[in-house]
Motif scaffolding. Structure first.
Motif, PDB file in Angstrom:
ATOM      1  N   ARG A   1      -0.743  75.013  10.835  1.00  0.00           N
ATOM      2  CA  ARG A   1      -1.981  74.330  10.465  1.00  0.00           C
ATOM      3  C   ARG A   1      -2.006  73.812   9.016  1.00  0.00           C
ATOM      4  O   ARG A   1      -2.514  72.736   8.739  1.00  0.00           O
ATOM      5  CB  ARG A   1      -3.110  75.349  10.678  1.00  0.00           C
ATOM      6  CG  ARG A   1      -4.403  75.015  10.043  1.00  0.00           C
ATOM      7  CD  ARG A   1      -5.470  74.751  11.045  1.00  0.00           C
ATOM      8  NE  ARG A   1      -6.266  73.632  10.638  1.00  0.00           N
ATOM      9  CZ  ARG A   1      -7.174  73.055  11.403  1.00  0.00           C
ATOM     10  NH1 ARG A   1      -7.358  73.478  12.623  1.00  0.00           N
ATOM     11  NH2 ARG A   1      -7.869  72.053  10.975  1.00  0.00           N
TER      12      ARG A   1
ATOM     13  N   PRO B 194       0.271  73.773  18.583  1.00  0.00           N
ATOM     14  CA  PRO B 194       0.483  75.132  18.090  1.00  0.00           C
ATOM     15  C   PRO B 194       1.886  75.318  17.501  1.00  0.00           C
ATOM     16  O   PRO B 194       2.112  76.232  16.743  1.00  0.00           O
ATOM     17  CB  PRO B 194       0.320  76.003  19.340  1.00  0.00           C
ATOM     18  CG  PRO B 194      -0.244  75.132  20.393  1.00  0.00           C
ATOM     19  CD  PRO B 194      -0.017  73.713  20.004  1.00  0.00           C
TER      20      PRO B 194
ATOM     21  N   THR C 262      -4.183  69.812  12.921  1.00  0.00           N
ATOM     22  CA  THR C 262      -2.816  69.931  13.402  1.00  0.00           C
ATOM     23  C   THR C 262      -2.909  70.424  14.834  1.00  0.00           C
ATOM     24  O   THR C 262      -3.141  71.600  15.070  1.00  0.00           O
ATOM     25  CB  THR C 262      -2.055  70.940  12.517  1.00  0.00           C
ATOM     26  OG1 THR C 262      -2.154  70.493  11.174  1.00  0.00           O
ATOM     27  CG2 THR C 262      -0.600  71.039  12.898  1.00  0.00           C
TER      28      THR C 262
ATOM     29  N   ALA D  76      -8.653  78.362  10.691  1.00  0.00           N
ATOM     30  CA  ALA D  76      -8.623  77.168  11.545  1.00  0.00           C
ATOM     31  C   ALA D  76      -9.399  76.010  10.907  1.00  0.00           C
ATOM     32  O   ALA D  76     -10.206  75.343  11.542  1.00  0.00           O
ATOM     33  CB  ALA D  76      -9.156  77.483  12.929  1.00  0.00           C
TER      34      ALA D  76
ATOM     35  N   GLN E 193      -9.185  75.064  15.933  1.00  0.00           N
ATOM     36  CA  GLN E 193      -7.909  74.848  16.624  1.00  0.00           C
ATOM     37  C   GLN E 193      -6.724  75.397  15.835  1.00  0.00           C
ATOM     38  O   GLN E 193      -6.710  75.353  14.617  1.00  0.00           O
ATOM     39  CB  GLN E 193      -7.690  73.339  16.824  1.00  0.00           C
ATOM     40  CG  GLN E 193      -8.623  72.740  17.854  1.00  0.00           C
ATOM     41  CD  GLN E 193      -8.243  71.286  18.127  1.00  0.00           C
ATOM     42  OE1 GLN E 193      -7.092  70.962  18.344  1.00  0.00           O
ATOM     43  NE2 GLN E 193      -9.241  70.418  18.088  1.00  0.00           N
ATOM     44  N   ASN E 194      -5.728  75.874  16.558  1.00  0.00           N
ATOM     45  CA  ASN E 194      -4.418  76.171  15.993  1.00  0.00           C
ATOM     46  C   ASN E 194      -4.490  77.028  14.720  1.00  0.00           C
ATOM     47  O   ASN E 194      -4.001  76.636  13.661  1.00  0.00           O
ATOM     48  CB  ASN E 194      -3.708  74.833  15.693  1.00  0.00           C
ATOM     49  CG  ASN E 194      -2.228  75.012  15.405  1.00  0.00           C
ATOM     50  OD1 ASN E 194      -1.671  76.092  15.606  1.00  0.00           O
ATOM     51  ND2 ASN E 194      -1.603  73.967  14.929  1.00  0.00           N
TER      52      ASN E 194
END
Ligand code: HEC
Ligand code: HEC
Length: 437
Positions: A287, A283, A280, A181, A171-172
């Motif tokens: 991160r 967006p 986190t 990530a 993610q993100n």
């Protein structure tokens, strides 16, 4: 107590074994083969797994099972004193936690090094990084750059509990790897538990033989079965099975703790999000973060000061090095830190604050956090109360960096209000909630 905790781990293994055996499936423990996990557990506490030769240390010497798989200063000091006591009667007495590579004076005294100040007082372990090509160290006394091609930083031993919930999550992602990530280690430099275990065998245990892939797989399998509570284990089961909604990993909460959870959602979860509380999720928030845990810390020159971080103890100030970065544009930038985090992997400084890797760390998980004091990569916060005070200063610091009336998402839920800050009357409730995780 030690016995009790082992019982918890073993009973988790055993009960899962019983359950799956009944359903005639291959024996599965927390999503991995029970046989692999059991073998990994043996390797975890074996100084020479599969006969591999090293320095006599096992994973369990630092990730102490009876200490929630981490190492506290109290326990490092107690072991040191007991080792010295035994040495009075037996000069050959040994405690493998104490190896010259983790002595303060290792770079000057090599194998004879014996000043264990960082290890005894703060339970910090040496981690060595090759310097990126555009980075040099600055000599403290002359102010000139040195010929050193690597740097030592000192890091606290994180727990291996709940690693099934943390690590890479896709993610993100940030602009630059490694592991854009999420990953393992404080700087997320490893993408798998196997890669992590291999590095631990080589650096901390100084293995001279190459560990087999099967051994690394077994250690990783074992680690995936280790949780801070059955609730955290059930949550990981839910994640693995793709359940929606996921099981709630919190125990029943009192009114105060419930208030604390609401504060957490506003002030903390935009960094400590997701099932592992280590993602986190937004967006709009980067991160990896510099939350000013490294030493020295920013000091406000305004009077009265707009933010006040706790000062670092002299011991941590002693670990500070000054770095000189040459940017792509040929500019030279000097900065000082006890541990500059991800910039040691990328060499990238000088961009706008969110893109600069200086002092950036991965967001750690928080399940079981009450058991693993002290906190942060350098153990600079003794208690959860101190952690919360640190974040109060952090939000004030973020506000002080901004033009008046502009608040970045890290400190604002809507970009208009400075509203993620923890109010004084919310502190006790937030700490009460953290103690229930
Ligand atoms: C000398 C002490 C020491 C020994 C021995 C040791 N570790 Fe560690 N471990 C650390 C430290 C310090 C870190 C953090 C390092 C970093 O972030 O750069 C760490 C980090 C980890 C992490 C990352 C946790 C996370 O949440 O990212 C895992 C997993 C781990 N160790 C497993 C192991 C295994 C498996 C072994 C044995 C093969 C082992 N360790 C041996 C000190 C030790
Ligand atoms: C901007 C992102 C961000 C926010 C907001 C944030 N954290 Fe963190 N948190 C981090 C990072 C990054 C670290 C690792 C710092 C280090 O190791 O030095 C961390 C570390 C921690 C630790 C130490 C974990 C350990 O094992 O040592 C605790 C506890 C913690 N945070 C609690 C909180 C609480 C409570 C809040 C809300 C008040 C919060 N955090 C808000 C990013 C954040």
């Amino acid at each position: 107590m030690t016995g009790m905790r082992w019982v918890f781990i073993f009973s988790t293994l055993v009960s899962t074994v019983v359950f799956t055996a009944r359903s005639q499936q291959p024996q599965e423990c927390a999503g991995v083969s029970c046989e692999a996990a059991a073998s990994g557990l043996r390797a975890f506490s074996d100084p020479s797994p599969q006969g591999l030769r090293g320095n006599g240390r096992a994973c369990a010497d630092c990730h102490i099972p009876s200490e929630h798989f981490q190492l506290s200063p109290a326990s490092a000091e107690a072991r040191y004193l007991y080792w010295q006591l035994r040495r009075q009667f037996d000069p050959a007495a040994d405690d493998p936690l104490f190896r010259p590579i983790d002595a303060n004076d290792f770079r000057s005294n090599g194998g004879q090094a014996n000043d264990y100040t960082n290890l005894r007082e703060l339970a910090l372990i040496r981690v060595t990084f090759p310097l990126p090509p555009n980075v040099k160290l600055v000599d403290f006394s002359t102010g000139n750059t040195t010929a050193e091609s690597s740097v030592d930083v000192w890091r606290a031993v994180p727990s291996v509990q709940n690693v099934a919930l943390t690590g890479p999550d896709g993610q993100n992602p940030v602009a630059r790897g490694p592991n854009s990530a999420g990953g393992y280690q404080r700087d997320a430099r490893f993408g798998s538990l196997q890669e992590q275990a291999r590095a631990a065998f080589q650096s901390h245990q100084e293995l001279i033989d190459e560990p087999s892939q099967a051994l690394l797989d077994d250690v990783a399998a074992f680690e995936k079965t280790v949780f801070s509570s059955p609730r955290a284990g059930a949550l990981a089961d839910g994640v693995r099975q793709g359940l929606a909604p996921l099981p709630n990993a919190d125990p029943p909460l009192t009114e105060v703790e419930t208030k604390g959870k609401v504060v957490f959602a506003r002030a903390c979860a935009h960094c400590h999000g997701g099932a592992g509380m280590s993602t986190t999720p937004l967006p709009v928030v980067v991160r990896y973060h510099d939350t000013a845990t490294s030493c020295p810390r920013p000091v406000d020159t305004a009077n009265p000061p707009r933010f006040v971080y706790a000062q670092c103890p002299p011991l941590l100030e002693n670990n500070v090095r000054t770095y000189e970065f040459t940017t792509a544009a040929g500019q030279k930038i000097r900065r000082a830190s006890d541990d500059p985090g991800r910039v040691l992997l990328t060499g990238f400084v000088g961009g706008a604050p969110p893109t600069d890797d200086w002092n950036k760390f991965d967001v750690p998980g928080l399940r079981g956090i009450r058991h693993t004091a002290p906190y942060f990569h350098n153990h600079s916060a003794a208690t959860l109360e101190e952690v919360v005070d640190h974040y109060i200063a952090f939000f004030n610091f973020v506000r002080a960096q901004q033009p008046p009336g502009v608040f970045p998402p890290v400190a604002s839920t809507n970009g208009v209000a400075f509203d993620r800050q923890i109010q004084p009357e919310e502190k006790a409730a937030l700490v009460a909630y953290l103690k229930r995780l």
